[in-house]
Motif scaffolding. Structure first.
Motif, PDB file in Angstrom:
ATOM      1  N   GLN A 102      17.153  18.225  35.652  1.00 31.18           N
ATOM      2  CA  GLN A 102      17.758  17.985  35.009  1.00 31.18           C
ATOM      3  C   GLN A 102      19.472  18.060  35.685  1.00 31.18           C
ATOM      4  N   ASN A 103      19.782  19.163  36.143  1.00 34.14           N
ATOM      5  CA  ASN A 103      21.174  19.277  36.720  1.00 34.14           C
ATOM      6  C   ASN A 103      20.931  18.488  38.175  1.00 34.14           C
ATOM      7  N   TYR A 106      22.158  15.221  36.842  1.00 36.49           N
ATOM      8  CA  TYR A 106      23.491  15.336  36.658  1.00 36.49           C
ATOM      9  C   TYR A 106      24.334  15.239  37.594  1.00 36.49           C
ATOM     10  N   ASN A 135      22.030  23.811  40.739  1.00 39.63           N
ATOM     11  CA  ASN A 135      23.411  23.997  40.087  1.00 39.63           C
ATOM     12  C   ASN A 135      23.813  25.163  40.070  1.00 39.63           C
ATOM     13  N   LEU A 137      27.003  26.020  37.929  1.00 42.19           N
ATOM     14  CA  LEU A 137      27.949  25.543  37.077  1.00 42.19           C
ATOM     15  C   LEU A 137      28.618  26.576  36.089  1.00 42.19           C
ATOM     16  N   CYS A 169      21.573  29.234  36.702  1.00 42.12           N
ATOM     17  CA  CYS A 169      21.607  28.346  37.892  1.00 42.12           C
ATOM     18  C   CYS A 169      20.322  27.595  37.955  1.00 42.12           C
ATOM     19  N   SER A 217      16.476  30.090  36.831  1.00 39.84           N
ATOM     20  CA  SER A 217      18.015  29.924  36.303  1.00 39.84           C
ATOM     21  C   SER A 217      18.565  31.407  36.442  1.00 39.84           C
ATOM     22  N   ALA A 249      23.829  13.501  30.730  1.00 41.15           N
ATOM     23  CA  ALA A 249      23.627  14.826  30.689  1.00 41.15           C
ATOM     24  C   ALA A 249      22.730  15.436  29.379  1.00 41.15           C
ATOM     25  N   HIS A 382      21.375  25.656  24.513  1.00 41.59           N
ATOM     26  CA  HIS A 382      22.216  25.225  25.460  1.00 41.59           C
ATOM     27  C   HIS A 382      23.712  24.755  24.813  1.00 41.59           C
TER      28      HIS A 382
END
Length: 408
Positions: A102-103, A106, A135, A137, A169, A217, A249, A382
Motif C-alpha cells: 500500500q505505501n 502511495y 515507508n 512516515l 513502517c 511494520s 491512499a 489507521h
C-alpha cells in the motif's frame, strides 16, 4: 529477526529483472494466480508470525508492484479499480500481504505529483525492474500524529543528512528503498527515497500487533544517513494543490477491508455448511436455521454494498485524474470516505459473524478463523470511521470540502 538478519534476507532474494505487465487484464490474471499461491500457508504464517519474504519477492517479481507506473515511462498505468481489486484479492487470502504494498503505491503517487522529470525516469525504471518501496512516515513518540521530528539538513558537501525514528513502517523489512517523511529548517516536508542498505539505517522487527502480524511494520531509525538531492522530493506540495494522493491512499486502505470482509463471508458459508443447527431451530441442518439465514443475509448485503462503494470510489478517482481540480478531488475524497467508513464496519461485522455462525468449532486455533477479525480490527485503527462520517455530513449538508491530507 534482527535488523542485520532482515537486511541479509532481502539481499539474498533474487534481483532478476521483474516481469513488466502490459494491461489491466494481465495484472488481474497474475494477481489471481499469486493469490491462490499465497493462500496455501496463510494460516501458518499468521499463527507462527513467519514474515513473507519469499511471497513478497514473488509478488514484486511478477510485475504487480509496477502497475501504477505511467505508460509514458513503460508501465501499464492500470486503473484505480484494478489496483483496488488486486489489493482486495490479496487481503482476502492474507491481510498482511494485502497491506504491504500500500505505501509502495502511495509513494509512487507522491512521485507522480511532485517529482522532477529526472526523478520519475530513474525511480520508475527501478520499480519496473522489481524494486520495492517501504515507508517511514509515522512517528510514535510525538504528542500528536501531526507532529514530526525526523529531520533533513543540507551540508556543504552537496548531500543532506537525515536523522530520526519512525514507527509503523509497513513493508520496510522487505524494501529496497524506504521513502521517509522528513522536515527541513523551514518546516517544509519532503519524502526521501532512502536506500534500505544505506549506512545509518536501522530496521527493527518490533511490530507486535495482534493482527496484521507479518506486515513488517516495525521501527526504522536513521542515524546521520546521507541522502543525495536526487532522492528527495517535496511532500507537503502534494496537498497544497488538488491531487489524488490522499483519496488514492485511502482507496487502497478501503480495498484491504473490503477484501477481508469478502473472504470472511465466503469462509462463513463454508463453515455454516459444516455446522450443526441450533437446538431450538427445529431443523436438521444449519443451512436451514432461520436465524442463521437472517444473519447471513445481513452480512451478504453489507459486503456487497462495500464492494459497490469501492468500485464507485475508484471510478471517481479515475474520472478526476486527467484534470484534477478542487471539486472533482473533493467528490473523489467523499466517495472514498464512504467506502472507507462502510468497509471498516463491514469487515469487523463479517469477521465476527464468521466465528459466531461457525459455532464452537470456529474457535479452534488450527483453523485460524480469528485472523480475519484480528486483521480487520488492527487495520481499521489507521483512521477513525467516525471522522469519515463527519466530513461526509459536512460536504452533503453544508458544502464544506473535505481536507486534502491523506486521512480522508
Amino acid at each position: 529477526m534482527t535488523s542485520y538478519q532482515t537486511l541479509q534476507h532481502v539481499k539474498s532474494l533474487s534481483r532478476q529483472k521483474a516481469h513488466v505487465i502490459q494491461s489491466d487484464a494481465e495484472a488481474l490474471q497474475i494477481a489471481s494466480q499469486l493469490a491462490a499461491q499465497f493462500e496455501q500457508n496463510a494460516v501458518q504464517r499468521d499463527r507462527e508470525r513467519i514474515l513473507p519474504f519469499e511471497e513478497i519477492e514473488a509478488y514484486s517479481q511478477s510485475g504487480l508492484w509496477a502497475i501504477t507506473v505511467p505508460k509514458i515511462y513503460g508501465g501499464a498505468e492500470v486503473s484505480s479499480l484494478t489496483i483496488a481489486k488486486i489489493i482486495a484479492l490479496m487481503s482476502g487470502v492474507d491481510g498482511s500481504i494485502g497491506q504491504i504494498p500500500q505505501n509502495h503505491f502511495y509513494a509512487l503517487e507522491v512521485l507522480r505529483n511532485t517529482g522532477t522529470e529526472q526523478q520519475k525516469q530513474r525511480l520508475y525504471a527501478e520499480i519496473l525492474a522489481g524494486a520495492r518501496l517501504g515507508n517511514a512516515l509515522a512517528e510514535f513518540k510525538t504528542k500528536s500524529a501531526a507532529q514530526k521530528t525526523a529531520s533533513i539538513r543540507k551540508t556543504d558537501q552537496g548531500v543532506s543528512i537525515v536523522n530520526g525514528e519512525k514507527f509503523y513502517c509497513t513493508g520496510s523489512l522487505f524494501a529496497h528503498r524506504i521513502p521517509t517523511l522528513v522536515t527541513d529548517e523551514q518546516e517544509h516536508e519532503f519524502l526521501a527515497f532512502i536506500p534500505s542498505d544505506s549506512k545509518g539505517v536501522e530496521k527493527i522487527d518490533d511490530w507486535y500487533g495482534f493482527g496484521q502480524k507479518t506486515t513488517g511494520s516495525g521501527t526504522v531509525k536513521f542515524h546521520q544517513v546521507k541522502v543525495v538531492s536526487e532522492d528527495v522530493i517535496p511532500f507537503d506540495q502534494a496537498f497544497l494543490q488538488p491531487t489524488l494522493v490522499g483519496p488514492f491512499a485511502q482507496l487502497m486502505h478501503a480495498a484491504i477491508e473490503v477484501g477481508i470482509a469478502r473472504a470472511a463471508f465466503e469462509e462463513t458459508l463454508i463453515r455454516v455448511r459444516q455446522a450443526r443447527p441450533w437446538i431450538d431451530s427445529g431443523v436438521d441442518s444449519a443451512t436451514q436455521d432461520p436465524l442463521t439465514l437472517y444473519e447471513l443475509g445481513r452480512v451478504a448485503a453489507d459486503v456487497r454494498a462495500s464492494e459497490v462503494l469501492l468500485k464507485q470510489a475508484a471510478q471517481s478517482i479515475d474520472l478526476a485524474r486527467p484534470q484534477p481540480d478542487a471539486d472533482n478531488i473533493a467528490r473523489a475524497s467523499i466517495d472514498v470516505a464512504k467506502v472507507r467508513a462502510h468497509s471498516s464496519e463491514t469487515a469487523l461485522k463479517a469477521a465476527s459473524k464468521l466465528i459466531e455462525l461457525a459455532g464452537s468449532r470456529g474457535s479452534q486455533r488450527k483453523d485460524g478463523l480469528d485472523r480475519f477479525w484480528r486483521n480487520a480490527r488492527v487495520h481499521t485503527l489507521h483512521d477513525a470511521a467516525r471522522w469519515k462520517y463527519y466530513f461526509i455530513g459536512q460536504y452533503v449538508l453544508n458544502g464544506i470540502l473535505p481536507p486534502r491530507r491523506g486521512t480522508l
